[in-house]
Each structure stands twice: as structure tokens, then as C-alpha cells.
Write a protein that holds these residues in place. Structure first.
Motif, short mmCIF file in Angstrom:
data_model
loop_
_atom_site.label_atom_id
_atom_site.label_comp_id
_atom_site.label_asym_id
_atom_site.label_seq_id
_atom_site.Cartn_x
_atom_site.Cartn_y
_atom_site.Cartn_z
N ALA A 164 69.38 -42.89 -2.19
CA ALA A 164 69.68 -41.63 -3.15
C ALA A 164 71.11 -41.47 -3.71
CB ALA A 164 69.06 -40.54 -2.29
N LEU A 165 71.71 -41.67 -2.61
CA LEU A 165 73.31 -41.69 -2.92
C LEU A 165 73.61 -42.78 -3.91
CD1 LEU A 165 76.05 -40.08 -2.43
CD2 LEU A 165 76.48 -41.96 -0.53
N PHE A 166 73.47 -43.75 -3.81
CA PHE A 166 73.62 -44.89 -4.63
C PHE A 166 73.07 -44.71 -5.98
CE2 PHE A 166 74.60 -48.66 -1.17
CZ PHE A 166 75.53 -47.93 -0.70
N ALA A 167 71.88 -44.33 -6.03
CA ALA A 167 71.44 -43.99 -7.24
C ALA A 167 72.27 -43.08 -8.12
CB ALA A 167 70.01 -43.48 -7.21
N TRP A 168 72.62 -42.03 -7.30
CA TRP A 168 73.48 -40.89 -7.92
C TRP A 168 74.68 -41.54 -8.49
CZ3 TRP A 168 78.23 -38.81 -6.25
CH2 TRP A 168 78.72 -37.88 -7.12
N ILE A 169 75.34 -42.45 -7.66
CA ILE A 169 76.55 -42.95 -8.23
C ILE A 169 76.31 -44.06 -9.34
CG2 ILE A 169 78.44 -44.47 -7.52
CD1 ILE A 169 78.08 -43.58 -4.72
N LEU B 50 73.32 -44.73 -11.09
CA LEU B 50 72.46 -44.40 -12.18
C LEU B 50 72.40 -42.91 -12.73
CD1 LEU B 50 69.26 -46.29 -10.87
CD2 LEU B 50 70.79 -47.00 -12.33
N ARG B 51 73.38 -42.38 -12.11
CA ARG B 51 73.41 -40.83 -12.35
C ARG B 51 71.89 -39.94 -12.01
NH1 ARG B 51 78.02 -40.49 -10.89
NH2 ARG B 51 78.05 -38.29 -11.58
N GLU B 52 71.36 -40.53 -11.24
CA GLU B 52 70.14 -39.63 -11.00
C GLU B 52 70.19 -38.47 -10.24
OE1 GLU B 52 67.01 -41.94 -8.83
OE2 GLU B 52 66.79 -43.49 -10.12
N LYS B 53 69.63 -37.33 -10.60
CA LYS B 53 69.81 -36.00 -10.02
C LYS B 53 69.27 -36.05 -8.48
CE LYS B 53 68.51 -31.17 -10.58
NZ LYS B 53 67.78 -30.16 -11.20
N VAL B 54 70.39 -35.64 -7.79
CA VAL B 54 70.03 -35.32 -6.20
C VAL B 54 70.01 -33.86 -5.87
CG1 VAL B 54 70.92 -35.91 -3.82
CG2 VAL B 54 71.24 -37.53 -5.71
N SER B 55 68.94 -33.64 -5.32
CA SER B 55 68.93 -32.01 -4.95
C SER B 55 69.80 -31.62 -3.87
CB SER B 55 67.20 -31.93 -4.56
OG SER B 55 66.90 -32.59 -3.27
#
Length: 316
Positions: free
Chosen positions: A125-130, A132-137
Motif C-alpha cells: 500500500a505504501l509503495f502503491a502510494w509512492i 501510483l499515487r493510489e489513495k491510502v486511508s
């Protein structure tokens, strides 16, 4: 109208059977993967690269046979050709993780490796935020924080010289490689797990062949290497690849935690390998953060869609 009701009931029953079968297969994969540390501790070959080579060769043979049985020769070749660069990247990640696991066993406990590895969904989830800029709750950020804290507690033993920093470093490398593969697979959803991981075992075998001082092992060791490659790695992957497509991702993640629970237990029962106090403390923090995160995902997915919002699932 009656025929429609009967058809709907049959579809519901079929869906329920598929969900149960998927859950059984994913649980079986976690059970098989949990045996890895216990099997590896029985292998007496001194060179870990020889262990990686033979494990990867046996896993490759099994996975190829499984894909040919399931998809035929043409279908199998089509799957390999269709992976592209994302499939190559996933294969490289898997080769790194599977090789690092074997080498790490020479330096640290099975509990250390598996408990650090338990944080993979949150690291992903952290890597996806970095990337892909996926939203992390907010709740996921809290869980990621506690994973970092738990891993820091476990790794702190290596700073004091209690355990080897190499072992903990390789355990972190495993977690990061698997998290990266998760993010790539999420971004390129057409990448099929089985051919990519099969290619990963080929990569691992080829690299181990270049590093091993000798490939000769005893007949006893070869028996355990067969189990290490076919049962632990190959069959585990086949069960997961088949079952994970039948159930929600949150349920698959929850069932996957049985690997973390059972792995240290088998090693303790078979080899009397007891994790240290910091491993138990840090691992408990990581495991609790993971379970809370999965519970939140369950609640989120179990809520009915709001009016005007499509409830259709994303394609696999």
C-alpha cells in the motif's frame, strides 16, 4: 418467473461453492508455504546456492507441468508471451524473494523472516502510494506506521549483535520484493501469477547455477529439496493462483496470515527453534496491524454500495 427463481438459486449455490473451494485452496497454499522453514532446516547441504538451484528446478518442473495440464502447450506458450515487461518484473521480484528466503535461513530464524514478511500488504500500500499515487486511508497509514515500528523492534536485535543484520536485511528484501510484485500486478492486472512466478523460478535457478560452488547433494537432501520445491513452493503457488481468483482479496489476505502463524510453529515442533523476545514483540505488533487492516477491508467490502455507485467488482 419460477424458472428465473430456480436459475438465480442455482447461480447463488454455484457461487457459494466456488467461494468455499477458493477459500480452501488459499488456506492450503498458506499451509504448504508455512512448511518451508521446517523443510529447509532438514537440508544439510552447506551451499545455500545449491539449495536454491535444486528447489527452483523442482518448482519450475512442477509449475510447467501444472500449466500444460491446465492450459495445454499452446495456452502455456501464449501465457508466457503475453506477460511482457510487467511479467518479467514480477518474475525478477519473485526470484529475489525466493532466493533471499533460502539465504536468510542461514542467518536468522524462520519467525523473523515470516513476521517481517507479514507486513507485505501494508508495504505494498505504501509503495502503491509512492509509485501510483493510489489513495491510502488514514487507518492504513496508522497500520503502516505500526508495521514500521514492529519491524524496527525485530531488526534492533541485529544492531546489538544478538542476530545477524544480514538475516534481517534479507527478510526486509523479501518483503519489499513481494510488495513490489503486488503493486506491479495491481497496475497491470493482465499479468497472470503462475507463468510469472514460473519464470521467476527459472531466473532463480539460473543465477544460483552461476553462484554455486558445487551442485552435488545427498539422496536424503534431494528428497527434502523435492518437497521444498514441489510441495512447498510449486503446489503452494498453484493452489493460490487457482483459489485467489475465486474469493475477495481481503479474504485471501486473511487466509494468507496462517503462513505467519503456522511457520514458526512447525519449526519449533520439528527443530526446537524458539524466537527471541524481541521477535515475538515486534512480530505481534506487525501481525496485529495486519489483522486490523484486513478487518477494516472486510467491513468496507461488506457494506452495500451507495445509490448511484456501481457495485460491479473489478475484473481479475
Amino acid at each position: 418467473m419460477a424458472e428465473f427463481a430456480q436459475s438465480a438459486a442455482a447461480d447463488t449455490a454455484s457461487s457459494a461453492r466456488e467461494t468455499r473451494l477458493g477459500a480452501v485452496l488459499v488456506f492450503l497454499s498458506a499451509l504448504l508455504w508455512s512448511l518451508g522453514g521446517a523443510i529447509a532446516r532438514y537440508i544439510e547441504a552447506p551451499d545455500p546456492w545449491a539449495v536454491i538451484f535444486w528447489r527452483s528446478v523442482w518448482a519450475t518442473a512442477f509449475l510447467l507441468a501444472f500449466m500444460v495440464w491446465r492450459d495445454g502447450w499452446r495456452g502455456t506458450l501464449r501465457l508466457f508471451r503475453g506477460m511482457g515487461l510487467p511479467g518479467l518484473a514480477v518474475a525478477a521480484c519473485f526470484a529475489t524473494a525466493s532466493s533471499s528466503f533460502v539465504v536468510a535461513l542461514s542467518y536468522t530464524t524462520v519467525a523473523n523472516i515470516l513476521l517481517i514478511q507479514a507486513g507485505v500488504p501494508l508495504i505494498a500500500a505504501l509503495f502503491a502510494w509512492i509509485a501510483l499515487r493510489e489513495k491510502v486511508s488514514g487507518g492504513t497509514w496508522v497500520a503502516i506506521f505500526f508495521v514500521v515500528v514492529g519491524v524496527a523492534v525485530m531488526v534492533s536485535e541485529s544492531l546489538g549483535g544478538t542476530v545477524s543484520p544480514v538475516g534481517d536485511g534479507l527478510a526486509l528484501a523479501i518483503a519489499c520484493a513481494l510488495a513490489t510484485a503486488t503493486v506491479i500486478t495491481r497496475r497491470y492486472s493482465h499479468v497472470r501469477m503462475t507463468p510469472a512466478t514460473c519464470l521467476g523460478t527459472i531466473f532463480a535457478a539460473a543465477f544460483a547455477l552461476s553462484q554455486a560452488s558445487a551442485l552435488g547433494v545427498s539422496g536424503r537432501d534431494m528428497g527434502f529439496l523435492f518437497a521444498f520445491g514441489v510441495v512447498n513452493l510449486g503446489l503452494g503457488l498453484a493452489c493460490f493462483a487457482t483459489g485467489a481468483r475465486m474469493i475477495p482479496a481481503a479474504l485471501a489476505a486473511l487466509l494468507g496470515t496462517f503462513e505467519t502463524i503456522l511457520g514458526p510453529l512447525w519449526v519449533w515442533l520439528a527443530h526446537a527453534e524458539v524466537p527471541s523476545g524481541r521477535t515475538i514483540l515486534g512480530g505481534s505488533i506487525v501481525f496485529a496491524a495486519l489483522l486490523v487492516h484486513i478487518a477494516r477491508e472486510f467491513r468496507r467490502h461488506s457494506q452495500p454500495p451507495r445509490p448511484g455507485v456501481s457495485g460491479l467488482p473489478a475484473p481479475n
